[in-house]
Design an enzyme around this catalytic site. Structure first.
Site, short mmCIF file in Angstrom:
data_model
loop_
_atom_site.label_atom_id
_atom_site.label_comp_id
_atom_site.label_asym_id
_atom_site.label_seq_id
_atom_site.Cartn_x
_atom_site.Cartn_y
_atom_site.Cartn_z
N LYS A 83 37.15 -57.19 -8.63
CA LYS A 83 36.93 -56.27 -7.52
C LYS A 83 35.46 -56.15 -7.38
O LYS A 83 34.70 -55.87 -8.40
CB LYS A 83 37.32 -54.79 -8.06
CG LYS A 83 38.14 -54.02 -6.95
CD LYS A 83 38.88 -53.06 -7.68
CE LYS A 83 39.46 -52.10 -6.78
NZ LYS A 83 40.16 -50.71 -7.29
C1 E4P Z 1 41.63 -48.72 -5.26
O1 E4P Z 1 41.71 -50.02 -5.50
C2 E4P Z 1 41.32 -47.37 -5.82
O2 E4P Z 1 41.27 -47.60 -7.19
C3 E4P Z 1 41.92 -46.16 -5.63
O3 E4P Z 1 43.03 -46.60 -4.86
C4 E4P Z 1 40.97 -45.21 -5.02
O4 E4P Z 1 41.40 -43.94 -5.02
P1 E4P Z 1 41.16 -42.63 -5.22
O5 E4P Z 1 40.57 -42.31 -3.73
O6 E4P Z 1 42.29 -41.78 -5.27
O7 E4P Z 1 40.10 -42.51 -6.26
#
Ligand code: E4P
Length: 217
Positions: A83
């Site tokens: 990522k």
């Molecule tokens: C995506 O890969 C992220 O880990 C995640 O969906 C972020 O979500 P949040 O806004 O609830 O932290």
């Protein structure tokens, strides 16, 4: 539409994997912190448990350091999706990593134009954060519709991975738009199963069945 779970909690991942509904897992530095586990150890454990893509995020912000971290992450298992953030350095790393056959999930996407850049950089997944958009008074799902149109216009293979999901309606809307993947917290995935009429119906059937005095088999 594929279902990924957004967590680094092994207990939750194991339970959902056993349901046969889980296609992958996404993690981020905040979720690793919440798990209280060692990053590399927990990601390796998740990747051994779930055959689908498991996203593990770099924490560096400059290209060279990102590549060094990505090298460590991608060696953990064949199903690791590295990522990277949606920045110039992140997209440069994305191009290099996908060129090498590594899956890349480009994260922290907040506009359709950013998603267009990620597709041009060869991303395997683009992660637009819908909930964080809603949180500041915008409609996060509008971006998903725009990305779907753009990717279809140009036949981009990048999968739209709807992230920062807050409730089941986000999942319903993602499916109607034709997003490729959603990633949601375990609690939101569990909410999908629930309906008070299902529970009430089950209770009614059980009560009437008991009155018949029968058993199956
Ligand atoms: C995506 O890969 C992220 O880990 C995640 O969906 C972020 O979500 P949040 O806004 O609830 O932290």
């Amino acid at each position: 539409m594929k279902f990924f779970v957004d967590t680094a909690d092994i207990g939750d991942i194991r339970e959902l994997a056993e349901s046969g509904l889980l296609d992958g897992v996404t993690t981020n530095p905040s979720l690793i912190h919440k798990s209280g586990r060692n990053f590399l150890e927990v990601v390796k454990e998740i990747a051994d448990l779930v055959p689908g893509p498991v996203s593990a995020e770099v924490v560096a912000t400059d290209h060279d350091e990102m590549m060094r971290e990505a090298e460590i992450l991608r060696k953990l298992a064949d199903n690791i999706a590295v990522k990277v953030p949606l920045t110039l350095d992140g997209l440069k790393a994305c191009r290099a990593l996908t060129g090498d056959g590594t899956m890349v999930n480009v994260t922290l996407c907040f506009t359709a134009n950013q998603a267009l850049l990620a597709a041009k950089a060869g991303a395997s997944f683009i992660s637009p954060f819908v909930g964080r958009h809603d949180d500041i008074g915008f409609d996060g799902m509008e971006i998903i519709s725009d990305i779907r149109i753009i990717y279809d216009n140009y036949d981009f293979a990048t999968e739209i991975l709807v992230a920062s999901i807050r409730h089941p309606v986000h999942i319903l809307q993602s499916a109607k738009i034709g997003a490729d993947v959603i990633t949601a917290p375990p609690a939101v995935i569990r909410q999908l199963f629930k309906h008070p009429l299902t529970d009430r119906g089950l209770e009614g059937f059980a009560a009437d069945w008991a009155k018949t005095g029968q058993s199956i088999g």
